[in-house]
Design an enzyme around this catalytic site. Structure first.
Site, PDB file in Angstrom:
ATOM      1  N   GLY A 239     -85.877 -57.814 -20.394  1.00 23.26           N
ATOM      2  CA  GLY A 239     -84.906 -58.723 -19.802  1.00 23.26           C
ATOM      3  C   GLY A 239     -84.756 -58.692 -18.305  1.00 23.26           C
ATOM      4  O   GLY A 239     -84.049 -59.526 -17.739  1.00 23.26           O
ATOM      5  N   GLU A 273     -88.989 -52.746 -23.218  1.00 23.54           N
ATOM      6  CA  GLU A 273     -89.782 -53.904 -23.653  1.00 23.54           C
ATOM      7  C   GLU A 273     -89.839 -54.984 -22.573  1.00 23.54           C
ATOM      8  O   GLU A 273     -89.410 -56.111 -22.794  1.00 23.54           O
ATOM      9  CB  GLU A 273     -89.164 -54.500 -24.930  1.00 23.54           C
ATOM     10  N   GLY A 275     -91.157 -57.940 -20.283  1.00 17.77           N
ATOM     11  CA  GLY A 275     -92.139 -59.014 -20.408  1.00 17.77           C
ATOM     12  C   GLY A 275     -92.285 -59.703 -19.064  1.00 17.77           C
ATOM     13  O   GLY A 275     -93.202 -59.437 -18.279  1.00 17.77           O
ATOM     14  N   ARG A 276     -91.300 -60.554 -18.782  1.00 21.51           N
ATOM     15  CA  ARG A 276     -91.329 -61.381 -17.572  1.00 21.51           C
ATOM     16  C   ARG A 276     -91.576 -60.592 -16.290  1.00 21.51           C
ATOM     17  O   ARG A 276     -92.345 -61.016 -15.435  1.00 21.51           O
ATOM     18  CB  ARG A 276     -89.978 -62.102 -17.477  1.00 21.51           C
ATOM     19  N   ARG A 312     -91.139 -74.480 -19.416  1.00 20.99           N
ATOM     20  CA  ARG A 312     -89.869 -73.945 -18.896  1.00 20.99           C
ATOM     21  C   ARG A 312     -89.019 -74.948 -18.130  1.00 20.99           C
ATOM     22  O   ARG A 312     -87.810 -75.004 -18.344  1.00 20.99           O
ATOM     23  CB  ARG A 312     -90.126 -72.684 -18.060  1.00 20.99           C
ATOM     24  N   TYR A 316     -85.485 -75.344 -19.997  1.00 21.31           N
ATOM     25  CA  TYR A 316     -84.303 -74.694 -19.409  1.00 21.31           C
ATOM     26  C   TYR A 316     -83.907 -75.292 -18.068  1.00 21.31           C
ATOM     27  O   TYR A 316     -83.038 -74.736 -17.402  1.00 21.31           O
ATOM     28  CB  TYR A 316     -84.578 -73.211 -19.107  1.00 21.31           C
ATOM     29  N   CYS A 342     -95.531 -88.541 -22.509  1.00 21.68           N
ATOM     30  CA  CYS A 342     -94.632 -89.672 -22.698  1.00 21.68           C
ATOM     31  C   CYS A 342     -93.224 -89.225 -23.062  1.00 21.68           C
ATOM     32  O   CYS A 342     -92.744 -89.447 -24.185  1.00 21.68           O
ATOM     33  CB  CYS A 342     -95.199 -90.608 -23.769  1.00 21.68           C
ATOM     34  N   GLU A 343     -92.590 -88.521 -22.133  1.00 18.87           N
ATOM     35  CA  GLU A 343     -91.213 -88.057 -22.275  1.00 18.87           C
ATOM     36  C   GLU A 343     -90.650 -87.993 -20.854  1.00 18.87           C
ATOM     37  O   GLU A 343     -91.321 -87.476 -19.966  1.00 18.87           O
ATOM     38  CB  GLU A 343     -91.147 -86.609 -22.814  1.00 18.87           C
ATOM     39  N   TYR A 371     -94.139 -66.762 -20.165  1.00 21.11           N
ATOM     40  CA  TYR A 371     -93.637 -67.916 -20.915  1.00 21.11           C
ATOM     41  C   TYR A 371     -94.253 -69.220 -20.395  1.00 21.11           C
ATOM     42  O   TYR A 371     -93.606 -70.258 -20.378  1.00 21.11           O
ATOM     43  CB  TYR A 371     -92.085 -67.940 -20.896  1.00 21.11           C
TER      44      TYR A 371
HETATM   45  C1  LIG Z   1     -88.356 -61.653 -25.342  1.00 19.91           C
HETATM   46  C2  LIG Z   1     -88.047 -60.248 -25.645  1.00 19.91           C
HETATM   47  C3  LIG Z   1     -88.291 -59.240 -24.711  1.00 19.91           C
HETATM   48  C4  LIG Z   1     -88.815 -59.507 -23.324  1.00 19.91           C
HETATM   49  O1  LIG Z   1     -87.919 -60.189 -22.494  1.00 19.91           O
HETATM   50  P1  LIG Z   1     -88.270 -60.370 -20.960  1.00 19.91           P
HETATM   51  O2  LIG Z   1     -87.084 -61.069 -20.421  1.00 19.91           O
HETATM   52  O3  LIG Z   1     -89.498 -61.186 -20.865  1.00 19.91           O
HETATM   53  O4  LIG Z   1     -88.433 -59.009 -20.368  1.00 19.91           O
HETATM   54  C5  LIG Z   1     -88.069 -57.930 -25.088  1.00 19.91           C
HETATM   55  N1  LIG Z   1     -87.593 -57.629 -26.319  1.00 19.91           N
HETATM   56  C6  LIG Z   1     -87.328 -58.573 -27.241  1.00 19.91           C
HETATM   57  C7  LIG Z   1     -86.835 -58.177 -28.577  1.00 19.91           C
HETATM   58  C8  LIG Z   1     -87.545 -59.901 -26.939  1.00 19.91           C
HETATM   59  O5  LIG Z   1     -87.275 -60.842 -27.848  1.00 19.91           O
END
Ligand SMILES: *Cc1c(COP(=O)(O)O)cnc(C)c1O
Length: 417
Positions: A239, A273, A275-276, A312, A316, A342-343, A371
């Site tokens: 997150g 965890e 990601g981004r 995205r 959002y 076409c949107e 993403y």
């Molecule tokens: C999407 C997700 C993440 C990663 O979120 P980021 O904002 O990309 O870091 C981690 N854990 C779970 C369970 C997720 O669904």
């Protein structure tokens, strides 16, 4: 820090001019910087090096095998949310003992696949999933290691679509109910209770919501200990946000510091965890201007990438920087960058001050590594674009552009027609 920069008005990824990649692979395409990916992974993982931890890259943000292999090679695991992601991860060489499985809707076959693959841990999100997983484990003669994904009810102060740890969100199990479920889980022979987990949302730009969630989890763990249930993994989810426009998220070091200061003398292994924060600013989307037009005084640049390639902005209202691949002198103008779909929701950027672009000019949509491709689709029967990895002065296609044949693969016209 990333490695997309101008040299003599030309946009480069590391030492490769973007225009030379475009010449070779056509447009649109995603391009990732190896040095940036490595640097971001190491900065994040390294920030926790003084505590027991496992960085499980959240692969839904970008699940290309090349990226998974890169992070696995640096000691990382992955956070998966589907059987398909488990397949990709194993296929890329990720060690199953470094895989955690999150998600509210794990199917029976997903659970069976993950149990027989002997992954590290299931983050269970409902009482029914707990029972189903127990049954799957018993049937296969194995024990499934679990944590319960707790919904700590904290406000991550982010976009409502990417907030996941509020009472009203579908994710996890409330704290009180979680206690009961832990008690239940401890009696199930197919399960081995090992952890507590949460994931409160995405693109967070402050550390306080993470700390609030962690405090709630610590309280829960204390109660579990009193019930005789011991916990060895504390999974804090992902997150951490990035800079798309003018956000100022904490550096991973700062994030790690605030978390570690809550953990004083614990001996839990932290699972993270991200990601981004690892991949977001390590990739960009390159697209070509097809047409420039003015309609009722409004300027539009119609480009060859659309909402199917990068969802995205449409989904959002997300902001992505727009940069010319070749900077051109002349007066800038305010325009919308729109796709061919076409949107009316098909835009990449609105009301942006951009160079006076002409057909065939290339533009870069910045911060598109997370993403981006992973959320892309073939809507409007547009083959998905190719992905390219750059390292130093070399580049290689890491996913071929799809073809028209790919679009109809698996489709058939019924005999009874
Ligand atoms: C999407 C997700 C993440 C990663 O979120 P980021 O904002 O990309 O870091 C981690 N854990 C779970 C369970 C997720 O669904």
């Amino acid at each position: 820090m990333h490695h997309f920069h101008y040299r003599k008005n030309e946009l480069y990824c590391e030492d490769v001019p973007i225009s030379s990649i475009a010449k070779k692979v056509g447009t649109p395409f995603y391009v990732y910087s190896y040095a940036t990916l490595k640097q971001h992974f190491d900065a994040f993982d390294g920030a926790f090096s003084d505590v027991g931890h496992l960085t499980c890259y959240s692969m839904k943000s970008n699940s290309n095998k090349a990226l998974l292999a890169l992070f696995a090679g640096r000691g990382g695991g992955v956070d998966i949310v589907s059987g398909g992601e488990l397949y990709r991860a194993l296929n890329a060489g990720v060690d199953p003992i470094k895989i955690v499985f999150s998600g509210v809707g794990k199917s029976l076959s997903d659970l069976e696949y993950a149990v027989t693959s002997e992954i590290l841990m299931f983050n269970v999100e409902s009482p029914q999933e707990l029972l189903k997983l127990n049954q799957v484990a018993l049937n296969s003669g194995r024990k499934a290691r679990i944590s319960i994904r707790v919904n700590p009810d904290v406000d991550p102060k982010t976009h409502p679509y990417i907030s996941t740890g509020l009472k009203e969100n579908k994710f996890g199990i409330g704290v009180e109910e979680a206690l009961l479920q832990y008690e239940k889980a401890a009696t199930l022979d197919g399960l081995d209770v090992v952890g507590v987990s949460c994931h409160i949302g995405s693109q967070l730009t402050q550390t306080s919501p993470f700390v609030d969630a962690l405090r709630k989890l610590k309280k829960l763990i204390e109660q579990l200990v009193r019930m005789g249930i011991s916990i060895c993994y504390l999974d804090l989810g992902g997150g951490l946000g990035i800079t798309y426009d003018n956000e100022a998220p904490p550096h991973p070091k700062e994030y790690a510091q605030d978390i570690k200061s809550e953990l004083a003398s614990s001996d839990w292994t932290l699972i993270l965890e991200p990601g981004r924060v690892i991949v977001g600013n390590a990739g960009i989307l390159i697209t070509k201007v097809l047409y420039a037009k003015t309609s009722y005084d409004k300027n539009f640049f119609v480009v060859d990438a659309g909402m199917n390639d990068l969802m995205r902005p449409s989904l959002y209202g997300a902001y992505h920087g727009i940069q010319p691949v070749k900077q051109t002198p002349g007066e800038k103008l305010t325009a919308d960058i729109v796709g061919p779909i076409c949107e009316s929701g098909d835009f990449l950027a609105k009301e942006r001050l951009v160079d006076p672009l002409a057909p065939d000019d290339l533009i870069a949509v910045m911060s598109a590594g997370a993403y981006g491709f992973s959320m892309s689709s073939t809507y409007n029967s547009r083959p998905r674009v190719c992905e390219v990895m750059v390292k130093g002065d070399r580049f290689e296609i890491i996913r071929q552009r799809e073809t028209f044949e790919d679009l109809v693969r698996g489709e058939s016209i019924p005999d009874f027609f």
